[in-house]
Design an enzyme around this catalytic site. Structure first.
Site, PDB file in Angstrom:
ATOM      1  N   CYS A   2     -22.716 -79.292 -97.975  1.00 28.68           N
ATOM      2  CA  CYS A   2     -23.020 -80.589 -98.104  1.00 28.68           C
ATOM      3  C   CYS A   2     -22.476 -82.162 -97.580  1.00 28.68           C
ATOM      4  O   CYS A   2     -20.972 -81.385 -97.662  1.00 28.68           O
ATOM      5  CB  CYS A   2     -23.638 -81.186 -99.831  1.00 28.68           C
ATOM      6  N   ARG A  50     -27.770 -82.830 -99.746  1.00 21.42           N
ATOM      7  CA  ARG A  50     -28.128 -81.361 -99.142  1.00 21.42           C
ATOM      8  C   ARG A  50     -28.061 -80.622 -98.346  1.00 21.42           C
ATOM      9  O   ARG A  50     -29.643 -80.723 -98.062  1.00 21.42           O
ATOM     10  CB  ARG A  50     -28.177 -80.449-100.698  1.00 21.42           C
ATOM     11  N   ILE A  53     -28.586 -74.026 -98.496  1.00 21.09           N
ATOM     12  CA  ILE A  53     -28.205 -72.132 -98.013  1.00 21.09           C
ATOM     13  C   ILE A  53     -28.207 -71.213 -98.671  1.00 21.09           C
ATOM     14  O   ILE A  53     -28.664 -70.227 -98.236  1.00 21.09           O
ATOM     15  CB  ILE A  53     -26.868 -72.619 -98.061  1.00 21.09           C
ATOM     16  N   ILE A  54     -27.929 -71.820-100.429  1.00 20.33           N
ATOM     17  CA  ILE A  54     -27.907 -70.314-101.322  1.00 20.33           C
ATOM     18  C   ILE A  54     -29.092 -70.363-102.120  1.00 20.33           C
ATOM     19  O   ILE A  54     -28.947 -72.538-102.638  1.00 20.33           O
ATOM     20  CB  ILE A  54     -27.029 -70.118-101.760  1.00 20.33           C
ATOM     21  N   ASN A  79     -19.444 -79.485-102.146  1.00 18.70           N
ATOM     22  CA  ASN A  79     -19.765 -79.708-101.144  1.00 18.70           C
ATOM     23  C   ASN A  79     -18.812 -77.534-100.722  1.00 18.70           C
ATOM     24  O   ASN A  79     -17.527 -77.594-100.602  1.00 18.70           O
ATOM     25  CB  ASN A  79     -18.740 -79.738 -99.802  1.00 18.70           C
ATOM     26  N   GLY A  80     -19.453 -76.921 -99.815  1.00 17.81           N
ATOM     27  CA  GLY A  80     -19.081 -75.875 -98.986  1.00 17.81           C
ATOM     28  C   GLY A  80     -20.430 -74.266-100.094  1.00 17.81           C
ATOM     29  O   GLY A  80     -21.269 -74.185 -99.912  1.00 17.81           O
TER      30      GLY A  80
END
Length: 641
Positions: A2, A50, A53-54, A79-80
């Site tokens: 993000c 955003r 992803i998960i 972020n990550g």
């Protein structure tokens, strides 16, 4: 993955402050086109874009979490990815009866922070830049991952502190926090020598980066208090006799475990694939978890500057579906302004251009890719790491004789066999090794840079790092230096910026703390030999990487820059950039133009130096002169990935 932005003011936030953060978030829309949100609490504003992803349906940010007695105590923007989030959640639920309301990794961070404090960052296995606001203590905690995979810029002025995933968003808030936007002449000199801006600098004097492996506490009206929590060490001991095979298995198992965890996602995961051992190893291990893996590579139309054929052979050997993007010179030149805008600060590594194109192609098919960055720094993969072997005889000479050899080399004509060996052998490691890039030496720098300061040298950057490794072997010292310079200044910047420019998440399984733990214990003779690099890693990957790649020399994404700058492909473009650029106060443009003409005539190869200056000129045209206006498209991507 993000884009985050935060504003902490010393006099409380206003509606205007919230609106300014919301507006500045538009600069980060490519980092997270799926959702947008803001949140504020008196002293603080969080903004967030955003890339889901998960736990796609939940884990919205800014995220609120707290213990049962105050369930909204904390606000998080992150972020990550945290790859061991399932294990952390299970441990916190078991040991502290922590309660979770989503299925994602964001809650794992803030809950770990609540129960473990700042030490939580040492337990996170992943890539991250995040901020946690404690509504009770009115204190902000910000942190960055151990290797600097994810960026975090920070600036503090008279009216507050701003922090974010990209520098351009902080420039939008410069007047709000009370900072200027003047350039940093020392950072310009460092960039011109190294081809990237070393951490914690940026080209703007009052904006810095929170360094890799660091966290900071910030209170309203106060400067950040920064702590380094991770320092990579190489406590190397020789492998005991008869343990080599066990060590190779340990390396393979650590990497396989890392890849398995890096495959955790609720979207499609692909893999970049060049013709080298690192990306091939990652793709081969990823195939064990996704037999329908798609791999991606890029090349150029010019013969000899493409890994396409080898990558295709590797993909076929492991059974992956393979997609190729071939880049033309016209595409290359046309993309440069847009690429530099995404970079924030220039990085004069031409390999980032094909990376941008292959990321653009990959995003049509997947939302996440794996890649092989970090293997060379961890396992000893650069050819330059073999230099201490060739220079070892010089170590037996008295210092006076070594210096005499250096003076002799100065009198030998350029291009004469042995001149470079004498010159480099006369110097200490600290004097000769800057890291994996050096565009200009002092004489060349003096010729082109208007404000050349001989007291500003590469040792501003390297000396503090070398001081930490005085007792190590020279290769370990070079690896350690590259982790703090080349890796986080060039490799990881281009990896993050070029993929996120295309709203694509890039994951790097080699840069995992568990893999590093194993790699850091590999002795010198298992890294570098007279005939190869990354010896132990190659042995560990027997049976995983196809034979045609296993012992192949490193190549990467080679770019025909030398030919293009001398030919019709880029010469006219470069000439026009020099003519139009309003950087006369920074560079001697006549000297730069002369370099370009010499390069075209073939009397000297100035390609890397020219590219360094040209990238800066494009950057200056965008961010300072406002003469160049890149055409940035609104991100729109297929929903099926």
């Amino acid at each position: 993955m993000c884009g985050l932005l935060g504003l902490l003011t010393s006099e409380g936030t206003t509606d205007d402050g919230v609106a300014r953060v919301d507006s500045a978030m538009h600069c980060l829309r490519h980092r997270g086109p799926d959702e947008h949100g803001t949140w504020h609490d008196g002293d603080l504003v969080f903004g967030f874009n955003r890339l889901s992803i998960i736990d796609i349906e939940h884990s919205h940010q800014p995220l609120r979490w707290g213990p049962p007695e105050n369930p909204t105590r904390y606000a998080l923007t992150f972020n990550g990815e945290i790859y061991n989030y399932l294990e952390i959640r299970a441990e916190l639920a078991r040991d502290h009866e922590a309660q979770f309301h989503t299925e994602g990794d964001s809650e794992a961070i803030v809950a770990a922070f609540h129960y473990w404090g700042a030490d939580a960052v040492r337990r996170l296995r992943g890539m991250f830049a995040f901020a946690v606001w404690d509504t009770e203590t009115r204190e902000l905690f910000i942190a960055r991952d151990p290797f600097g995979i994810k960026p975090l810029f920070i600036a503090t002025g008279s009216a507050g502190t701003a922090f974010g995933s990209e520098k351009k968003s902080l420039l939008e808030l410069a007047d709000v926090i009370g900072i200027g936007t003047e350039l940093d002449p020392r950072a310009i000199e460092h960039y011109t020598v190294l081809q990237y801006v070393p951490e914690p600098e940026t080209l703007h004097a009052q904006i810095r980066r929170l360094e890799s492996g660091s966290y900071a506490w910030v209170r309203p009206g106060e400067a950040p208090r920064i702590t380094r929590y991770f320092t990579p060490n190489f406590p190397v001991k020789p492998f005991a006799a008869g343990t080599e095979q066990a060590r190779y298995r340990e390396i393979a198992e650590a990497l396989e475990d890392s890849v398995a965890k890096h495959m955790r996602a609720d979207v499609t995961v692909g893999s970049f694939l060049s013709g080298g051992i690192d990306s091939t190893a990652i793709a081969a291990l990823a195939m064990r978890h996704n037999p329908n893996l798609i791999t991606f590579t890029t090349g150029f139309e010019r013969e000899g500057y493409s890994e396409v054929d080898v990558a295709a052979e590797s993909a076929a050997a492991i059974g992956a579906r393979h997609i190729v993007k071939v880049v033309s010179p016209a595409e290359f030149a046309a993309a440069i302004p847009e690429i530099v805008w995404y970079l924030d600060d220039p990085v004069a590594d031409p390999a980032l251009v094909p990376l941008w194109f292959v990321a653009k192609e990959a995003r049509k098919h997947v939302k996440v890719v794996l890649s092989g960055e970090g293997a060379d720094e961890l396992f000893g993969g650069y050819t330059i790491y073999r230099e201490p072997l060739s220079l070892k005889p010089f170590e037996y000479l008295p210092k006076s004789l070594r210096r005499a050899a250096g003076k002799l080399s100065d009198r030998i004509p350029d291009g004469t066999r042995g001149k470079s060996l004498l010159n480099r052998g006369s110097m200490t490691l600290e004097e000769r090794y800057y890291g994996n890039a050096r565009s200009f030496n002092d004489a060349q720098l003096r010729a082109v840079l208007r404000d050349f300061r001989p007291e500003w040298t590469h040792q501003d950057v390297t000396a503090p790092i070398y001081a930490q490794s005085r007792d190590w072997d020279p290769v370990a010292r070079m690896q350690h230096l590259d982790l703090f310079t080349w890796l986080r200044g060039d490799i990881l910047v281009k990896a993050d910026k070029m993929t996120m420019a295309n709203s694509l998440e890039l994951r790097v399984p080699f840069l995992d703390t568990e893999v590093f733990d194993v790699a850091s214990r590999v002795p010198l003779d298992q890294k570098i030999t007279k005939t190869t690099t990354k010896y132990a890693l190659r042995q560990a990957l027997e049976g995983i990487v196809p034979p045609h790649v296993l012992h192949r020399a490193k190549l990467g994404f080679p770019v025909p820059l030398r030919h293009w700058l001398a030919g019709t492909e880029l010469f006219d473009w470069a000439h026009q950039q020099i003519a139009d650029s309003q950087t006369d106060h920074i560079f001697d443009k006549a000297a730069v133009a002369s370099m370009l003409n010499e390069h075209r005539a073939g009397t000297s190869d100035h390609s890397r130096r020219l590219w360094t200056v040209l990238c800066f000129m494009v950057w200056h045209g965008i961010f300072v002169e406002k003469r160049i206006v890149p055409q940035i498209q609104e991100p729109v991507y297929p929903v099926h990935v």
